[in-house]
Every structure is written in C-alpha cells, then in structure tokens.
Motif scaffolding. Structure first.
Motif, PDB file in Angstrom:
ATOM      1  N   ASP A   1       0.825  -1.209   0.000  1.00  0.00           N
ATOM      2  CA  ASP A   1       0.000   0.000   0.000  1.00  0.00           C
ATOM      3  C   ASP A   1       0.856   1.253   0.000  1.00  0.00           C
ATOM      4  OD1 ASP A   1      -2.544  -1.348   0.220  1.00  0.00           O
ATOM      5  OD2 ASP A   1      -2.000  -1.821   2.276  1.00  0.00           O
ATOM      6  N   ILE A   2       1.928   1.220   0.782  1.00  0.00           N
ATOM      7  CA  ILE A   2       2.791   2.394   0.954  1.00  0.00           C
ATOM      8  C   ILE A   2       4.228   1.984   0.647  1.00  0.00           C
ATOM      9  CG2 ILE A   2       3.582   4.172   2.557  1.00  0.00           C
ATOM     10  CD1 ILE A   2       1.034   3.653   4.190  1.00  0.00           C
ATOM     11  N   VAL A   3       4.922   2.842  -0.075  1.00  0.00           N
ATOM     12  CA  VAL A   3       6.325   2.595  -0.408  1.00  0.00           C
ATOM     13  C   VAL A   3       7.143   3.780   0.072  1.00  0.00           C
ATOM     14  CG1 VAL A   3       7.990   2.308  -2.284  1.00  0.00           C
ATOM     15  CG2 VAL A   3       5.787   1.130  -2.386  1.00  0.00           C
ATOM     16  N   MET A   4       8.311   3.470   0.668  1.00  0.00           N
ATOM     17  CA  MET A   4       9.217   4.524   1.109  1.00  0.00           C
ATOM     18  C   MET A   4      10.656   4.119   0.845  1.00  0.00           C
ATOM     19  SD  MET A   4      10.097   6.121   4.860  1.00  0.00           S
ATOM     20  CE  MET A   4      11.350   4.877   5.144  1.00  0.00           C
ATOM     21  N   PRO A   5      11.336   4.773  -0.112  1.00  0.00           N
ATOM     22  CA  PRO A   5      12.781   4.552  -0.239  1.00  0.00           C
ATOM     23  C   PRO A   5      13.498   5.040   1.022  1.00  0.00           C
ATOM     24  CG  PRO A   5      11.890   5.672  -2.162  1.00  0.00           C
ATOM     25  CD  PRO A   5      10.824   5.704  -1.111  1.00  0.00           C
ATOM     26  N   SER A   6      14.650   4.474   1.291  1.00  0.00           N
ATOM     27  CA  SER A   6      15.416   4.875   2.469  1.00  0.00           C
ATOM     28  C   SER A   6      16.150   6.192   2.278  1.00  0.00           C
ATOM     29  CB  SER A   6      16.435   3.790   2.839  1.00  0.00           C
ATOM     30  OG  SER A   6      15.803   2.709   3.485  1.00  0.00           O
TER      31      SER A   6
ATOM     32  N   ARG B   1      16.922   9.852  -0.421  1.00  0.00           N
ATOM     33  CA  ARG B   1      16.441  10.768  -1.446  1.00  0.00           C
ATOM     34  C   ARG B   1      17.420  10.812  -2.620  1.00  0.00           C
ATOM     35  NH1 ARG B   1      12.501  14.337   0.736  1.00  0.00           N
ATOM     36  NH2 ARG B   1      12.845  15.740  -1.042  1.00  0.00           N
ATOM     37  N   ASP B   2      16.920  11.239  -3.755  1.00  0.00           N
ATOM     38  CA  ASP B   2      17.769  11.418  -4.929  1.00  0.00           C
ATOM     39  C   ASP B   2      18.424  12.793  -4.870  1.00  0.00           C
ATOM     40  OD1 ASP B   2      18.972  11.391  -7.414  1.00  0.00           O
ATOM     41  OD2 ASP B   2      17.137  11.944  -8.485  1.00  0.00           O
ATOM     42  N   VAL B   3      19.495  12.888  -4.077  1.00  0.00           N
ATOM     43  CA  VAL B   3      20.240  14.141  -3.926  1.00  0.00           C
ATOM     44  C   VAL B   3      21.720  13.839  -4.082  1.00  0.00           C
ATOM     45  CG1 VAL B   3      18.532  15.290  -2.479  1.00  0.00           C
ATOM     46  CG2 VAL B   3      20.243  13.823  -1.409  1.00  0.00           C
ATOM     47  N   ASP B   4      22.486  14.843  -4.502  1.00  0.00           N
ATOM     48  CA  ASP B   4      23.886  14.587  -4.854  1.00  0.00           C
ATOM     49  C   ASP B   4      24.781  14.269  -3.666  1.00  0.00           C
ATOM     50  OD1 ASP B   4      24.176  17.055  -3.699  1.00  0.00           O
ATOM     51  OD2 ASP B   4      24.803  18.094  -5.525  1.00  0.00           O
TER      52      ASP B   4
ATOM     53  N   LEU C   1       9.005   9.845   1.004  1.00  0.00           N
ATOM     54  CA  LEU C   1      10.459   9.913   1.084  1.00  0.00           C
ATOM     55  C   LEU C   1      10.847  10.391   2.473  1.00  0.00           C
ATOM     56  CD1 LEU C   1      11.551  11.656  -2.258  1.00  0.00           C
ATOM     57  CD2 LEU C   1      11.859   9.250  -1.638  1.00  0.00           C
ATOM     58  N   PRO C   2      12.034  10.029   2.946  1.00  0.00           N
ATOM     59  CA  PRO C   2      12.522  10.668   4.178  1.00  0.00           C
ATOM     60  C   PRO C   2      12.611  12.168   3.944  1.00  0.00           C
ATOM     61  CG  PRO C   2      13.899   8.795   3.563  1.00  0.00           C
ATOM     62  CD  PRO C   2      12.999   9.053   2.403  1.00  0.00           C
ATOM     63  N   ALA C   3      12.050  12.934   4.838  1.00  0.00           N
ATOM     64  CA  ALA C   3      12.061  14.395   4.667  1.00  0.00           C
ATOM     65  C   ALA C   3      13.481  14.927   4.788  1.00  0.00           C
ATOM     66  CB  ALA C   3      11.153  15.055   5.693  1.00  0.00           C
ATOM     67  N   GLU C   4      13.754  16.010   4.061  1.00  0.00           N
ATOM     68  CA  GLU C   4      15.079  16.626   4.138  1.00  0.00           C
ATOM     69  C   GLU C   4      15.327  17.223   5.511  1.00  0.00           C
ATOM     70  OE1 GLU C   4      16.681  18.277   0.068  1.00  0.00           O
ATOM     71  OE2 GLU C   4      14.666  19.059   0.427  1.00  0.00           O
ATOM     72  N   SER C   5      14.258  17.665   6.165  1.00  0.00           N
ATOM     73  CA  SER C   5      14.375  18.253   7.497  1.00  0.00           C
ATOM     74  C   SER C   5      13.002  18.195   8.153  1.00  0.00           C
ATOM     75  CB  SER C   5      14.851  19.696   7.403  1.00  0.00           C
ATOM     76  OG  SER C   5      13.836  20.500   6.815  1.00  0.00           O
ATOM     77  N   PRO C   6      12.934  18.331   9.484  1.00  0.00           N
ATOM     78  CA  PRO C   6      11.621  18.376  10.141  1.00  0.00           C
ATOM     79  C   PRO C   6      10.728  19.482   9.584  1.00  0.00           C
ATOM     80  CG  PRO C   6      13.356  18.074  11.764  1.00  0.00           C
ATOM     81  CD  PRO C   6      14.045  18.327  10.455  1.00  0.00           C
ATOM     82  N   ALA C   7      11.328  20.599   9.166  1.00  0.00           N
ATOM     83  CA  ALA C   7      10.533  21.717   8.664  1.00  0.00           C
ATOM     84  C   ALA C   7       9.860  21.396   7.338  1.00  0.00           C
ATOM     85  CB  ALA C   7      11.418  22.948   8.514  1.00  0.00           C
TER      86      ALA C   7
ATOM     87  N   THR D   1      10.283  10.180  13.247  1.00  0.00           N
ATOM     88  CA  THR D   1      10.580   9.947  11.841  1.00  0.00           C
ATOM     89  C   THR D   1       9.855  11.014  11.037  1.00  0.00           C
ATOM     90  OG1 THR D   1      10.999   7.573  11.950  1.00  0.00           O
ATOM     91  CG2 THR D   1      10.137   8.422   9.888  1.00  0.00           C
ATOM     92  N   HIS D   2      10.591  11.685  10.176  1.00  0.00           N
ATOM     93  CA  HIS D   2      10.027  12.780   9.388  1.00  0.00           C
ATOM     94  C   HIS D   2       9.905  12.337   7.934  1.00  0.00           C
ATOM     95  CE1 HIS D   2      10.660  15.359  12.860  1.00  0.00           C
ATOM     96  NE2 HIS D   2      11.905  14.911  12.927  1.00  0.00           N
ATOM     97  N   LEU D   3       8.691  12.394   7.405  1.00  0.00           N
ATOM     98  CA  LEU D   3       8.409  11.910   6.059  1.00  0.00           C
ATOM     99  C   LEU D   3       7.838  13.023   5.193  1.00  0.00           C
ATOM    100  CD1 LEU D   3       6.654   8.521   6.944  1.00  0.00           C
ATOM    101  CD2 LEU D   3       9.087   8.932   6.539  1.00  0.00           C
TER     102      LEU D   3
END
Length: 835
Positions: A163-168, A170-173, A217-223, A269-271
């Motif tokens: 039902d839900i998918v979450m990569p561990s 992010r696609d960042v350099d 996705l895992p959020a970049e930050s809590p904000a 956990t921030h998503l």
C-alpha cells in the motif's frame, strides 16, 4: 514452643514477601509471550508497507520496527544488490563472499524487526551487483542494466502489492549513486506498476497491475516534513523502545560494524508525501486514504453481504488480540476465523465489485489467512526440532532427517502429521502420521532423503533445499507450517580444491625459480574417498611433484599437497593463470568451496573455479629491504607482497610493545588497522618514536572513527574527510596527475608512468584527508568527473630522522585484482627512505 517458633517464622516470611515487588513474585506469570504477540499483532491491520534500498543495512530499522512490531503492519525491505563492493569488518571475504555474508545478515536483522527481506539480485553473477561506490544514479543503472533492474522491481511490486512505499534515501547529490537509483525507480514505479503497458508479459504470466496508494520519502528536514511520527515509545512486550529494537537488528550487520546502544528517549521519523492516489486526502496521517482494517474495507466495498462479513471477520481478529496471552483460548477462535475466511473468499470472488478492487481485497484476505495459520500454529504450542547427521550432501547421497514434534501446551493437538518440503527432482518422502499429541507428549519421526545424482550444487541465494512441514487439524480446519532448519543444507562437490595462494605474481625482473603452491583438498563425501592432485600448468612450466595422491577416511577430512612451481626463466609479461585439479573416481574436480561460517548467521558456501590467477610483470625491488607489516585482518597485502618476492614480517602485539622495530626499513599498517588492533593504538607512540629515530612508517587508509585522532595519531595534524561521499574518487579510470614527477617516490625502484594507473578496479581512493599540516608534501592529484581534484592521496612528512606516509589509495583492492601498476607504485612507497 515449636508451634510458636514456626508461627514467628511464618509471619517473618510474610513480612519479607510483602516487601518484594509484585513483579518479582509473579515473574513467571507476567513474562510476555513475545512469540505469540509477534503473530497476533498483525491481525489488527491490513496495511502493507515496503521500504526500498540499495544494499543490505540500508533499511530504516527504527521506523520498520515501529511499523511491524508496534502497529502490526506487514512490512518488507526490498534491497537491490548484495553489498559485494563494501568493506568487511569481521573477516577477509570480499566480493561475492562478502555479499553472501551481508545477505544473510540482512535476513537475521529482519527477523528481529519482524520484517521480510527481499533482494532484486538473484545470483552471485547477477547484473545487479555492488560494483563499488558511485556518485551517479545514471552510472549505477548503466552498470546494473536498467531494464533488468526495473523489470524485477515492477514484478516485485505486482507480487507483494504494498500500500505504501518509502525509499530509504532521497535522490540528492550528497547520496550514494546506488541509493539515488533506487529512489528514482521507486518514484517512477508509482505509476508504472499500475500501467498494463509496462512489462505486459507480467499480466500474461498471471500477475495483475498494482497501484501503490502512497509514496513517501525521508524528509530533508523536520521543517519540510509532510508528516512527523513519534516512534521512540517503549514497548513492554519487548522490553525495549522501537529504535532499540531497530538497533538490535542493526547489530546483525556485523560485517559493516553496525549497531549501537541507545537509551529510551523520544525520536521522530520525518516523512514527505511525494505521491498518492487520493490527492484530496489529508496528508498528516500515515494511513490516510489506505484502509487500515476490514472495518474500513467494508466502507469501500459496495456489496452489502461482503461488508457484513468483513466486519464480523475483523471482530474475530480483534477478539484474538484481546485474548492474549491465552494460547488455549485463541486457538479455536483462530481456527474459526480461518473457516470464516474461506467462506468470505468465495463470497468476494462471486461479488459484483470492480475487478481491481476485488483483486486488492482478495490479496488482503490471502495475507490474513497466512497470518492466521501462523497464529494457529503458535497457539498449538507445538515445537519442532529437526536434525540431520550432516547438513552437507554430495550428489546421490542419502541422509536421514530426524524430526521431534512436542506438545508443550495444555490441550491435546489432533491429527498431527510431519513431512518434508524438498525440491521437485529430489526423491520424495512419505508423510509421517503422528496422530494426537497430548500435553507434554512428543514423538520422533525420521525421513530418508536422497540428493539426485545430477543435483545442482549449492546456490547461496536460492530457496532452502530442505524444510520441515507440520500439519494438524483443529475445529475442522487444517493448519500447515513450514519449519526452517537450524542450519543450511547444501549439496557440494565431492571434493573441494583450494589452491593457496590464489594470486601469484611472477616478477620478470627476478623470476622466482620455485614458487610454492599449496593445494588444500577437502572431502565432502560421507565416508572414504581418494584422488590424484595436479596443476594444469601452462606450456613450459613444471612442478615438483607433477602429481600427488590424497586419501580420506571420513567426511570433512582435509589434505594438503605442496607443489614447487617453476616458470620459464625467460617468461614475458602476461597472464599465465592455471587450475588446480583433482581426479577422483573418473571425475575431474576443479572447484573451490569457500566456507562462510559466523556465529550470527547460518553457514553458507561460495563455489568458484580453483584457478591460480597468475600474472607476470616487471617489479623492481630494493635489495635487502626488510618490511614489518601490521595486519588489520581486512586485507591480504602482506601476503601479496611476500608472494611478489619482498621480505615481509607480520608484526604481533608483542612486537609492537617490546620488539626491536629498528630492524625494519619500513613498517606498514593494513587498512583500518587502528580500528582492529588495540595494540597498535596502545603502542602508537612507539611507532612514532621508530619514525623519529629514522624509520619509514606507511599507514593505509582509515575511516574517521577508526580510533583515529586528528591531532595525535599521526606525527602532525591529519584530518580524514567527512562526510565520506565527498572525499573519494570512485572513477577507477580517473586521470592521475603526478605533482612531483621527478621525486624519488615515482622513480625508485620503479619508474612510474601513466600506464601504472591503468586497469584499476572499483575506485582510486576513499576517505581522502581533508585537512593536513603544512609539513606534509602532496604527490598526486585526481578527481571524479566534474569535481575539484584531491591532492591528499599520498602524504609524506619528515619527522625527526625518519618519514611518515599516509595513503588512502585502495592498493589492497588492486593487488587482489593483480593490477601490476599498483604493485609498482606501492613498492616505491614502502621502499622510500630519508637517506
């Protein structure tokens, strides 16, 4: 008088007991039934969750523990490769051997968090291979074969139906290219898994399209988080918080040095919600828009009769949970729920419901049936002990399997049967009727199995060859349970042929006249065996003896034969690899069985050709150069150098603390030796004193956390680069510029040219120093494409009368792959002196 004294003692005892905590008095009664809770908690929800990653140990262990153990969500980790390109902190296995270790560690880690581990990579020669660190998802997908990888990914989604998918990641350099590639595929699959035009052959095979409900996705930050979830709660069933459970699982990744002790404390956990099928749904709830249980399923199913029965089913599932920890009370309710499920399946099949919705619901019912089967087996309190005389078989071998089935509960379990699950081409065994098992009663049954004469040899990533099967019938419903054996059953060649060394370097500058090759032969036949050992040498080569006989009286017996190999004195540069072989009973054996055995994982085996990889090239060495090598256990450089003709002593703890270090022209550390050798850390001042008095000390690469002190480990300040992704050159073909081409390092005893940097494997260097004292000289410059160059790959400083050198270039991988230039460069580095 006696009665009065007894009364006083009785009163005193009561007073003593009254001071004890209630938990101490009722410890046995209050001990949580963890095994039972593990199987009944998932009955509370129908949600399925998938975490995707690139390597074993990429799973988000704390969050997965919260979902699986805390909420009962059916949770899985889908990992792309086997981690073959990583480093090994428990042994010398690299490549496929390491991949096997890491895959099995992932399996054991997943058991702790209640997660099922899957891999896209299927074999040890798979396209989806960990080829080493990558900074680019494009490079990653090119190496892996993007079409193959994506097809398997979509196939898995259509099979597992999350039902839900979450990569561990992010696609960042700032991320590993492998991590980025999986994130890209996960985002792309949100639409493609539901598109019948994408890999339509899946539908022809009987799969159906699948629509993921939400992608996080895992959020970049809590904000920037769409959703923040508190997962730090303490769970009294497990006696730990969910992050602590996660860390317990991470301790299983021992080859990567994972796991740490943490306190019970808040953790979030921030998503970030990236996609969902119902954009109008609220985004501040993880399961918003996803039916959480069968009550919520009833709200979206139009068929009234199905709605009613879904509600009744959920009532029964909730009743089972409420009955915890009463196993005897749960069993009949679980069996009744299984019967209700059977009727409901038929009802849903006939109902007029949208086909995709129907398939979705039928899949959820199938999952609940599997979960209820687990509940019924656990609440039966049947225990099974399965044993083999030998877990290793050879082709055609017979083996006896013993299975002891015991009833450790308080109720009689009826119609118990035992059997084995075997590959189709194996000789099948009969089902053993055990009958009724009363409380505390046990019965033992035996089976004789025979491996086919053409049985495939062990495949480390294949399904188990042998499993036990227990069946019983209660309340008119049959329960089946697969039982995993305590260890791995493997079909191996009758003889393993392992030459040592596996890599031989012929120095054409000083051709070795007698090269010792030891061939270890191991007998896997259960009984007597014999054979003739020889080397299949290139033309013009000779060995003494030409061949030798070996004989064995029992299984697992070993024998060694040493050959003195003589290559032609006028040998030229080139590849002269040859096989060690054993002829036995009319068959030729030329396979090495690498046994992989560690306490925290099941045994495994890696089979590969018994080839002595032999390469000839010119390697000039300084006469009478004496080297002391401080082994770390993570590389075999000392052996490679010895094999190339250098004079190497391996230094012990006693050598470091009190030995005469002045006898060595150079002392070298293995990679990450300060991590694995506490004696090196304790005697570091003595090593620096050795340098100060005129010695040459060469330190190979370390991570920042390897007991490395920026200000005191080296004679002058030297800070290792962090984060590591920023301080490595992953392109093994990256141009290398010599900053001081006329320096002795590049001219003695070997003249280093551009060709010496050719044919490197996996990478140039990693963990480049980021800051260093001005007293260090730099010698090489290199960079990945479109990046600024690093100049700290080789650092050299004078200290007192001697010299200190630090190099983070990956010479150990190059020597393992027999790259001539790496031998020449490293020989120059260790031959340097301040004379």
């Amino acid at each position: 008088m006696l009665k009065k004294k007894t009364l006083y003692l009785f009163i005193a005892l009561l007073l003593l007991l009254s001071t004890l905590p209630l938990s101490a008095l009722a410890k046995d009664q209050e001990e949580p039934d963890v095994e039972l809770w593990n199987v009944i908690k998932p009955l509370s929800t129908t949600v399925t969750f998938l975490n995707t990653g690139a390597h074993p140990d990429d799973e988000r262990s704390d969050f997965l523990a919260y979902l699986s153990r805390g909420l009962g969500v059916k949770t899985a980790s889908l990992i792309a490769n086997r981690g073959e390109g990583g480093q090994n902190e428990i042994g010398t296995e690299l490549g496929n051997g390491l991949g096997i270790i890491r895959s099995n560690e992932m399996i054991e880690a997943a058991k702790i968090t209640g997660v099922k581990a899957y891999h896209l990579s299927e074999t040890t020669s798979d396209a989806i291979y960990d080829f080493g660190f990558s900074k680019s998802p494009e490079e990653t997908l090119e190496f892996w074969d993007e079409e193959v990888t994506y097809e398997r990914f979509i196939r898995f989604l259509r099979t597992y139906q999350p039902d839900i998918v979450m990569p561990s990641f992010r696609d960042v350099d700032s991320q590993h290219g492998h991590h980025r590639a999986i994130s890209i595929l996960s985002e792309r699959a949100f639409e493609d898994a539901a598109d019948p035009s994408v890999f339509p052959e899946h539908l022809e095979e009987g799969l159906s399209v699948w629509q993921i409900k939400k992608l996080y996705l895992p959020a970049e930050s809590p904000a920037s988080a769409t959703l923040s979830i508190e997962i730090g709660d303490y769970d009294p069933i497990y006696g730990m918080s969910y992050p602590q459970i996660g860390e317990e699982s991470r301790y299983m990744h021992k080859s990567q040095g994972m796991g740490r002790d943490i306190p019970v404390e808040p953790r979030q956990t921030h998503l970030e919600l990236i996609n969902q099928i119902n954009p109008s749904e609220e985004t501040d709830e993880l399961f918003a828009g996803v039916p959480y249980d069968f009550n919520e399923w009833a709200e979206i199913i139009p068929a009234r009769n199905v709605q009613v029965h879904l509600g009744k089913l959920q009532e029964k599932l909730d009743e089972i949970i409420d009955l915890y920890p009463n196993r005897e009370a749960i069993l009949p309710v679980s069996q009744q729920a299984l019967k209700d499920l059977e009727k409901l399946n038929k009802m849903v099949g006939k109902a007029k419901i949208d086909e995709q919705l129907k398939n979705d619901l039928l899949h959820k019912l199938q999952i609940k049936e599997e979960q209820l089967q687990e509940v019924s087996f656990v609440t039966s309190s049947l225990t099974v002990e399965t044993d083999l005389d030998s877990y290793v078989l050879t082709q055609g071998q017979k083996e006896t399997v013993t299975m002891k089935v015991a009833n450790e509960g308080n109720e009689t379990i009826k119609h118990v049967k035992a059997s084995l699950a075997l590959p189709e081409d194996w000789k099948q065994v009969n089902v053993q009727q055990i009958g009724h098992l009363k409380p505390n009663q046990s019965k033992t049954v035996t089976f004789e199995i025979t491996a086919p004469r053409n049985a495939e040899y062990f495949e480390p990533y294949g399904e188990p060859l042998v499993q036990g099967v227990i069946e019983f019938k209660e309340k008119g419903r049959t329960v089946n349970k697969l039982i995993d054996l305590d260890n791995t059953v493997a079909v191996l060649p009758e003889l393993s042929v392992a030459p040592n060394p596996k890599n031989v370097t012929i120095n054409t500058a000083h051709v070795q006249s007698n090269i010792p090759i030891t061939v270890q032969v191991k007998n896997y036949v259960k009984g007597e065996n014999a054979g003739v050992v020889s080397l299949d040498l290139p033309e013009g080569w000779t060995s003494s003896p030409e061949q030798a006989e070996v004989s064995f009286t029992h299984q697992f017996e070993e024998a060694e034969v040493t050959f003195e190999v003589t290559p032609p004195s006028d040998i030229e540069d080139g590849d002269f690899s040859f096989d060690a072989i054993v002829e036995s009973n009319g068959k030729l054996y030329n396979t090495t069985v690498q046994e992989i055995s560690y306490d925290h994982i099941k045994d495994s085996y890696y089979l590969y050709p018994s080839t002595v990889n032999t390469i000839a090239f010119e390697l000039l060495t300084e006469d009478n150069l004496k080297i002391g090598y401080i082994e770390s256990g993570f590389d075999q450089v000392a052996d490679y150098l010895t094999n190339a003709g250098l004079d190497i002593d391996k230094l012990t703890a006693e050598d470091l603390s009190s030995g005469d270090l002045t006898q060595y022209d150079t002392i070298v550390t293995g990679i990450r030796a300060y991590l694995s050798r506490p004696d090196l850390v304790a005697n570091n001042d003595r090593l620096l004193e050795y340098v100060e008095n005129g010695g040459h000390y060469v330190v190979q690469y370390h991570k920042p956390g390897d007991n490395w002190d920026t200000n005191s480990t080296a004679p002058y300040s030297l800070k290792i680069g962090t984060p590591s992704i920023r301080w490595r050159v992953t392109d093994e073909t990256a141009d290398v510029t010599l900053l001081q081409p006329e320096h002795k390092l590049f001219n003695y005893p070997n003249v280093i040219t551009d060709s010496d940097w050719d044919n490197w494997v996996q990478e140039r260097g990693l963990y480049f120093p980021m800051e260093w004292d001005d007293r260090y000289e730099t010698f090489v410059s290199m960079a990945d494409p479109n990046e600024d160059p690093f100049t700290s790959g080789i650092l050299l400083a004078e200290y007192g009368e001697g010299t200190y050198m630090y190099t983070n270039l990956v010479f150990y991988r190059q020597m393992d792959s027999q790259v001539p230039g790496a031998y020449r460069i490293f020989t120059n580095l260790i031959s340097y002196s301040n004379d």
